[in-house]
Design an enzyme around this catalytic site. Structure first.
Site, PDB file in Angstrom:
ATOM      1  N   GLN A 102     -38.551  10.837  41.545  1.00 60.16           N
ATOM      2  CA  GLN A 102     -37.327  10.151  41.751  1.00 60.16           C
ATOM      3  C   GLN A 102     -36.253  10.228  40.208  1.00 60.16           C
ATOM      4  O   GLN A 102     -35.321   9.660  40.380  1.00 60.16           O
ATOM      5  CB  GLN A 102     -37.658   8.669  41.629  1.00 60.16           C
ATOM      6  CG  GLN A 102     -38.450   8.050  42.788  1.00 60.16           C
ATOM      7  CD  GLN A 102     -39.153   6.628  42.466  1.00 60.16           C
ATOM      8  OE1 GLN A 102     -38.661   5.803  43.081  1.00 60.16           O
ATOM      9  NE2 GLN A 102     -40.236   6.921  41.800  1.00 60.16           N
ATOM     10  N   ASP A 105     -34.146  13.620  35.347  1.00 55.26           N
ATOM     11  CA  ASP A 105     -34.130  14.214  33.836  1.00 55.26           C
ATOM     12  C   ASP A 105     -34.444  15.544  33.803  1.00 55.26           C
ATOM     13  O   ASP A 105     -34.599  16.193  32.846  1.00 55.26           O
ATOM     14  CB  ASP A 105     -35.061  13.472  33.193  1.00 55.26           C
ATOM     15  CG  ASP A 105     -36.549  13.385  33.623  1.00 55.26           C
ATOM     16  OD1 ASP A 105     -37.161  12.040  33.439  1.00 55.26           O
ATOM     17  OD2 ASP A 105     -36.885  14.175  34.265  1.00 55.26           O
ATOM     18  N   HIS A 120     -33.503  11.837  44.037  1.00 54.75           N
ATOM     19  CA  HIS A 120     -32.262  11.219  43.503  1.00 54.75           C
ATOM     20  C   HIS A 120     -31.376  12.111  42.748  1.00 54.75           C
ATOM     21  O   HIS A 120     -30.660  11.696  41.894  1.00 54.75           O
ATOM     22  CB  HIS A 120     -32.807  10.041  42.636  1.00 54.75           C
ATOM     23  CG  HIS A 120     -33.445   8.881  43.190  1.00 54.75           C
ATOM     24  ND1 HIS A 120     -34.336   8.159  42.642  1.00 54.75           N
ATOM     25  CD2 HIS A 120     -33.572   8.499  44.744  1.00 54.75           C
ATOM     26  CE1 HIS A 120     -34.734   7.187  43.772  1.00 54.75           C
ATOM     27  NE2 HIS A 120     -34.368   7.621  44.918  1.00 54.75           N
ATOM     28  N   CYS A 128     -17.432  17.897  42.816  1.00 55.97           N
ATOM     29  CA  CYS A 128     -16.059  17.454  43.016  1.00 55.97           C
ATOM     30  C   CYS A 128     -16.318  16.538  44.015  1.00 55.97           C
ATOM     31  O   CYS A 128     -16.936  16.902  45.125  1.00 55.97           O
ATOM     32  CB  CYS A 128     -15.062  18.578  43.273  1.00 55.97           C
ATOM     33  SG  CYS A 128     -13.423  17.644  43.788  1.00 55.97           S
ATOM     34  N   CYS A 150      -9.235  21.418  41.762  1.00 58.80           N
ATOM     35  CA  CYS A 150      -8.539  20.896  42.766  1.00 58.80           C
ATOM     36  C   CYS A 150      -7.705  19.633  42.379  1.00 58.80           C
ATOM     37  O   CYS A 150      -7.029  18.994  43.197  1.00 58.80           O
ATOM     38  CB  CYS A 150      -9.054  20.731  44.008  1.00 58.80           C
ATOM     39  SG  CYS A 150     -10.347  19.446  43.951  1.00 58.80           S
ATOM     40  N   ASN A 213     -50.666   4.406  35.943  1.00 56.14           N
ATOM     41  CA  ASN A 213     -49.587   3.435  35.543  1.00 56.14           C
ATOM     42  C   ASN A 213     -50.231   2.590  34.192  1.00 56.14           C
ATOM     43  O   ASN A 213     -51.433   2.651  34.058  1.00 56.14           O
ATOM     44  CB  ASN A 213     -48.965   2.452  36.557  1.00 56.14           C
ATOM     45  CG  ASN A 213     -47.610   1.940  36.382  1.00 56.14           C
ATOM     46  OD1 ASN A 213     -47.399   1.432  35.178  1.00 56.14           O
ATOM     47  ND2 ASN A 213     -46.790   2.354  37.237  1.00 56.14           N
ATOM     48  N   ALA A 231     -49.548   8.157  31.198  1.00 52.83           N
ATOM     49  CA  ALA A 231     -49.849   9.315  32.062  1.00 52.83           C
ATOM     50  C   ALA A 231     -49.991  10.566  31.305  1.00 52.83           C
ATOM     51  O   ALA A 231     -50.781  11.619  31.496  1.00 52.83           O
ATOM     52  CB  ALA A 231     -48.448   9.533  32.852  1.00 52.83           C
TER      53      ALA A 231
END
Ligand code: BV8
Ligand code: ZN
Length: 242
Positions: A102, A105, A120, A128, A150, A213, A231
């Site tokens: 997700q 980076d 994502h 553009c 443009c 987690n 992690a």
């Protein structure tokens, strides 16, 4: 403190052919990139509605553009951490290792992962909004505004709230999730949809779900095994025992 893996998980990881790592902002936390909803999360200070959505961009393109440039500057100072690196190294150990992230980076790619599905988008890419011309980091600024040849506004190639995910990426990510033997869920609250639906698709198709987690999440109740810890420490410890 050395982490202990039960025999069942060990056997499953030894026999696995295809592993998917489903990752969120938490996997990049040890690289120095702030998460979204943690105690130092970026959404605590800023409202996502005000920044990570298309109307906010149209209303104030300079503010939103500069927010992404600021985040990119932070990212460029950061390095992939041991969690990103071990996932990339496992490509030599298993038949198929895929990353469904997700995150925008680009750290999985920088760590050397080859099969990366960016649900994502990616902060290194721009396009553009009028002619869709793609830009890397060389976007012309006219009066501080990111402008295409443009004349159209240029935006980050990321998925904002209320926007559809890239269909081809999402469908491919669903396909590999369905076929995975083991499905790791690393550093995510699992509350953003439709990305999080891939977790339950993997589960329903019989993948063995392992969560990594620092805290319990909404997903913890649905996984086969949870490892609580950072992690960058937990993943290397798991695979050092396989
Ligand atoms: C969509 C890119 C269809 C941009 C992001 C109302 C209107 C419209 C939509 C909705 C709505 N209400 C709900 C929705 C759906 C919405 C949604 O899910 N909202 C949530 C918040 C409820 N989804 C959407 O809008 C999606 N599109 O639905 O389109 C549609 C179309 C039109 C109209 C209607 C519907 C688009 C969602 C994508 C948004 N873009 N990012 C950017 O980054 O700027 S989302 C953002 O959240 C990031 O991508 C992030 O990755 C993602 C998920 O967050 P996490 O990664 O989980 O990060 P978080 O901080 O939450 O958690 C970090 C975790 O790591 C924690 O668990 C922590 O404990 C752990 N951790 C911390 N340190 C460590 C660690 N773990 C291990 N080790 C550590 N060291
Ligand atoms: Zn254009």
């Amino acid at each position: 403190m050395e982490l202990l893996i039960d025999d069942k998980t060990k056997q499953i990881l030894k026999k696995a052919k295809s592993i998917v790592f489903f990752t969120g902002a938490g996997i990049s936390a040890e690289s120095g990139i702030p998460t979204f909803r943690g105690k130092d999360g970026i959404w605590n200070k800023l409202k996502p509605e005000e920044l990570a959505n298309f109307n906010a961009f149209l209303k104030n393109p300079k503010l939103v553009w500069e927010w992404y440039q600021h985040r990119k500057e932070i990212i460029h100072k950061c390095q992939p951490n041991p969690a990103h690196k071990i996932i990339a190294e496992l490509q030599n150990k298993y038949e198929k290792v895929s990353v469904v992230t997700q995150n925008i980076d680009n750290l999985h790619r920088r760590a050397g992962s080859k099969s990366v599905y960016e649900l994502h988008g990616n902060i290194e890419r721009n396009y553009c909004i009028d002619c869709k011309k793609e830009y890397g980091n060389n976007v012309p600024l006219i009066d501080g505004l990111p402008k295409c040849d443009c004349g159209g506004l240029v935006r980050p190639d990321v998925v904002w709230f209320g926007e559809y995910l890239p269909q081809n990426v999402f469908t491919s990510a669903e396909e590999i999730a369905k076929k995975s033997d083991v499905f790791f869920i690393v550093g995510t609250t699992g509350i953003v949809y439709p990305a999080a639906s891939i977790i339950y698709l993997a589960k329903n198709k019989g993948s063995y779900l392992i969560e990594v987690n620092i805290d319990e999440t909404d997903i913890s109740i649905s996984v086969d095994q949870s490892f609580f810890g950072k992690a960058g420490e937990v993943l290397p410890q798991i695979f050092s025992q396989i």
